[in-house]
Design an enzyme around this catalytic site. Structure first.
Site, PDB file in Angstrom:
ATOM      1  N   LYS A  11       0.817  -1.212   0.000  1.00 38.37           N
ATOM      2  CA  LYS A  11       0.000   0.000   0.000  1.00 38.37           C
ATOM      3  C   LYS A  11       0.861   1.277   0.000  1.00 38.37           C
ATOM      4  O   LYS A  11       2.070   1.220   0.285  1.00 38.37           O
ATOM      5  CB  LYS A  11      -0.944  -0.044   1.208  1.00 38.37           C
ATOM      6  CG  LYS A  11      -1.944  -1.215   1.146  1.00 38.37           C
ATOM      7  CD  LYS A  11      -2.954  -1.171   2.304  1.00 38.37           C
ATOM      8  CE  LYS A  11      -3.958  -2.311   2.202  1.00 38.37           C
ATOM      9  NZ  LYS A  11      -4.992  -2.235   3.281  1.00 38.37           N
ATOM     10  N   TYR A  51     -12.680  -1.300  -2.958  1.00 32.42           N
ATOM     11  CA  TYR A  51     -13.177  -1.427  -1.588  1.00 32.42           C
ATOM     12  C   TYR A  51     -14.672  -1.141  -1.499  1.00 32.42           C
ATOM     13  O   TYR A  51     -15.170  -0.738  -0.443  1.00 32.42           O
ATOM     14  CB  TYR A  51     -12.377  -0.524  -0.652  1.00 32.42           C
ATOM     15  CG  TYR A  51     -10.988  -1.074  -0.331  1.00 32.42           C
ATOM     16  CD1 TYR A  51     -10.841  -2.245   0.420  1.00 32.42           C
ATOM     17  CD2 TYR A  51      -9.837  -0.456  -0.786  1.00 32.42           C
ATOM     18  CE1 TYR A  51      -9.586  -2.766   0.712  1.00 32.42           C
ATOM     19  CE2 TYR A  51      -8.571  -0.970  -0.493  1.00 32.42           C
ATOM     20  CZ  TYR A  51      -8.458  -2.123   0.254  1.00 32.42           C
ATOM     21  OH  TYR A  51      -7.216  -2.645   0.553  1.00 32.42           O
ATOM     22  N   ASN A 114      -2.069   0.068   6.779  1.00 32.22           N
ATOM     23  CA  ASN A 114      -1.566  -1.221   7.254  1.00 32.22           C
ATOM     24  C   ASN A 114      -0.719  -1.990   6.245  1.00 32.22           C
ATOM     25  O   ASN A 114      -0.655  -3.217   6.280  1.00 32.22           O
ATOM     26  CB  ASN A 114      -2.712  -2.071   7.813  1.00 32.22           C
ATOM     27  CG  ASN A 114      -3.801  -2.318   6.786  1.00 32.22           C
ATOM     28  OD1 ASN A 114      -3.630  -1.999   5.622  1.00 32.22           O
ATOM     29  ND2 ASN A 114      -4.896  -2.897   7.221  1.00 32.22           N
ATOM     30  N   HIS A 117      -2.186  -5.423   1.316  1.00 31.31           N
ATOM     31  CA  HIS A 117      -3.493  -6.053   1.083  1.00 31.31           C
ATOM     32  C   HIS A 117      -3.258  -7.517   0.743  1.00 31.31           C
ATOM     33  O   HIS A 117      -2.285  -7.855   0.071  1.00 31.31           O
ATOM     34  CB  HIS A 117      -4.204  -5.382  -0.099  1.00 31.31           C
ATOM     35  CG  HIS A 117      -5.307  -6.226  -0.680  1.00 31.31           C
ATOM     36  ND1 HIS A 117      -6.524  -6.360  -0.064  1.00 31.31           N
ATOM     37  CD2 HIS A 117      -5.351  -7.008  -1.792  1.00 31.31           C
ATOM     38  CE1 HIS A 117      -7.288  -7.178  -0.787  1.00 31.31           C
ATOM     39  NE2 HIS A 117      -6.595  -7.578  -1.846  1.00 31.31           N
ATOM     40  N   GLU A 128      -9.129  -9.628  -8.720  1.00 31.69           N
ATOM     41  CA  GLU A 128      -8.172  -8.558  -8.427  1.00 31.69           C
ATOM     42  C   GLU A 128      -6.916  -8.696  -9.290  1.00 31.69           C
ATOM     43  O   GLU A 128      -6.381  -7.706  -9.801  1.00 31.69           O
ATOM     44  CB  GLU A 128      -7.813  -8.594  -6.940  1.00 31.69           C
ATOM     45  CG  GLU A 128      -9.007  -8.234  -6.046  1.00 31.69           C
ATOM     46  CD  GLU A 128      -8.817  -8.576  -4.568  1.00 31.69           C
ATOM     47  OE1 GLU A 128      -7.708  -9.012  -4.172  1.00 31.69           O
ATOM     48  OE2 GLU A 128      -9.783  -8.398  -3.804  1.00 31.69           O
TER      49      GLU A 128
HETATM   50  P1  ATP Z   1      -7.265  -5.668   2.978  1.00 32.87           P
HETATM   51  O1  ATP Z   1      -8.612  -5.930   2.334  1.00 32.87           O
HETATM   52  O2  ATP Z   1      -6.688  -4.319   2.609  1.00 32.87           O
HETATM   53  O3  ATP Z   1      -6.314  -6.795   2.755  1.00 32.87           O
HETATM   54  P2  ATP Z   1      -8.256  -6.629   5.491  1.00 32.87           P
HETATM   55  O4  ATP Z   1      -8.915  -7.683   4.661  1.00 32.87           O
HETATM   56  O5  ATP Z   1      -7.340  -7.067   6.571  1.00 32.87           O
HETATM   57  O6  ATP Z   1      -7.474  -5.603   4.556  1.00 32.87           O
HETATM   58  P3  ATP Z   1     -10.783  -5.258   5.574  1.00 32.87           P
HETATM   59  O7  ATP Z   1     -11.783  -5.491   6.641  1.00 32.87           O
HETATM   60  O8  ATP Z   1     -11.014  -5.836   4.214  1.00 32.87           O
HETATM   61  O9  ATP Z   1      -9.358  -5.693   6.146  1.00 32.87           O
HETATM   62  O10 ATP Z   1     -10.593  -3.671   5.448  1.00 32.87           O
HETATM   63  C1  ATP Z   1     -10.006  -3.121   4.283  1.00 32.87           C
HETATM   64  C2  ATP Z   1      -9.086  -1.996   4.684  1.00 32.87           C
HETATM   65  O11 ATP Z   1      -9.865  -0.936   5.214  1.00 32.87           O
HETATM   66  C3  ATP Z   1      -8.092  -2.325   5.797  1.00 32.87           C
HETATM   67  O12 ATP Z   1      -6.954  -2.995   5.347  1.00 32.87           O
HETATM   68  C4  ATP Z   1      -7.771  -0.941   6.300  1.00 32.87           C
HETATM   69  O13 ATP Z   1      -6.840  -0.280   5.426  1.00 32.87           O
HETATM   70  C5  ATP Z   1      -9.112  -0.250   6.220  1.00 32.87           C
HETATM   71  N1  ATP Z   1      -9.846  -0.371   7.489  1.00 32.87           N
HETATM   72  C6  ATP Z   1     -10.504  -1.455   7.969  1.00 32.87           C
HETATM   73  N2  ATP Z   1     -11.059  -1.213   9.157  1.00 32.87           N
HETATM   74  C7  ATP Z   1     -10.752   0.082   9.444  1.00 32.87           C
HETATM   75  C8  ATP Z   1     -11.058   0.960  10.545  1.00 32.87           C
HETATM   76  N3  ATP Z   1     -11.775   0.549  11.581  1.00 32.87           N
HETATM   77  N4  ATP Z   1     -10.566   2.216  10.477  1.00 32.87           N
HETATM   78  C9  ATP Z   1      -9.832   2.661   9.426  1.00 32.87           C
HETATM   79  N5  ATP Z   1      -9.536   1.885   8.359  1.00 32.87           N
HETATM   80  C10 ATP Z   1      -9.975   0.626   8.365  1.00 32.87           C
HETATM   81 MG    MG Z   2     -10.082  -7.264   2.964  1.00 35.89          MG
END
Ligand code: ATP
Ligand code: MG
Length: 139
Positions: A11, A51, A114, A117, A128
């Protein structure tokens, strides 16, 4: 049946902080083979679509802004049980909950920023990966 490919993005936070090499090394050390790899950038529309599942969440606007603000590394990775094993390698969404030895434990700075992805299913990994890479870019 599980396929053997997943899709990842390094990211904008991790790219900007100079962690492309460190993260690719952790991916290689964990036994993933690189099928496709590029430095690219999501448009706002790309990030919104990527997203879209989170469009009703309060952090959606911030997430779209973050994911489109700078370059990312996109990659397709191959390994037995790729989707699940890669989710294990990246660790929990919130780095405060991420296990020792995971990419997010080492490189993520917050739940929003974080570092990486990882696809959450074989179906999404295929969608994707195909968004970013033509067939002739998959080796
Ligand atoms: P990714 O899909 O990016 O691999 P993930 O599957 O671990 O991450 P998801 O629940 O899909 O988590 O959330 C997508 C992204 O949205 C997270 O990686 C983070 O960048 C952001 N995100 C998720 N929860 C929060 C939150 N509570 N506050 C801020 N950003 C968040
Ligand atoms: Mg995710």
């Amino acid at each position: 049946m599980a396929t053997n490919r997943t899709f990842t993005m390094i990211k904008p936070d991790a790219v900007g902080n100079g962690h492309i090499g460190g993260i690719l090394a952790m991916i290689a050390d964990a036994g993933f083979r690189i099928v496709s790899l590029k430095l690219t950038q999501l448009t706002v529309a790309d990030a919104q679509a990527f997203y879209a599942v989170h469009s009703a969440r309060p952090f959606y606007g911030e997430l779209v802004e973050f994911m489109s603000r700078g370059p990312i590394v996109a990659a397709i990775l191959e390994k037995d049980n790729a989707v699940e094993d890669f989710r294990t390698l990246i660790g929990a969404t919130n780095p405060a909950d991420a296990a020792e030895g995971t990419i997010r434990k080492k490189y993520a700075t917050s739940i929003g920023e974080n570092a990486v992805h990882g696809s959450d299913s074989d179906e999404n990994a295929a969608i994707e990966g195909a968004f970013h890479f033509a067939g002739r870019e998959q080796f």
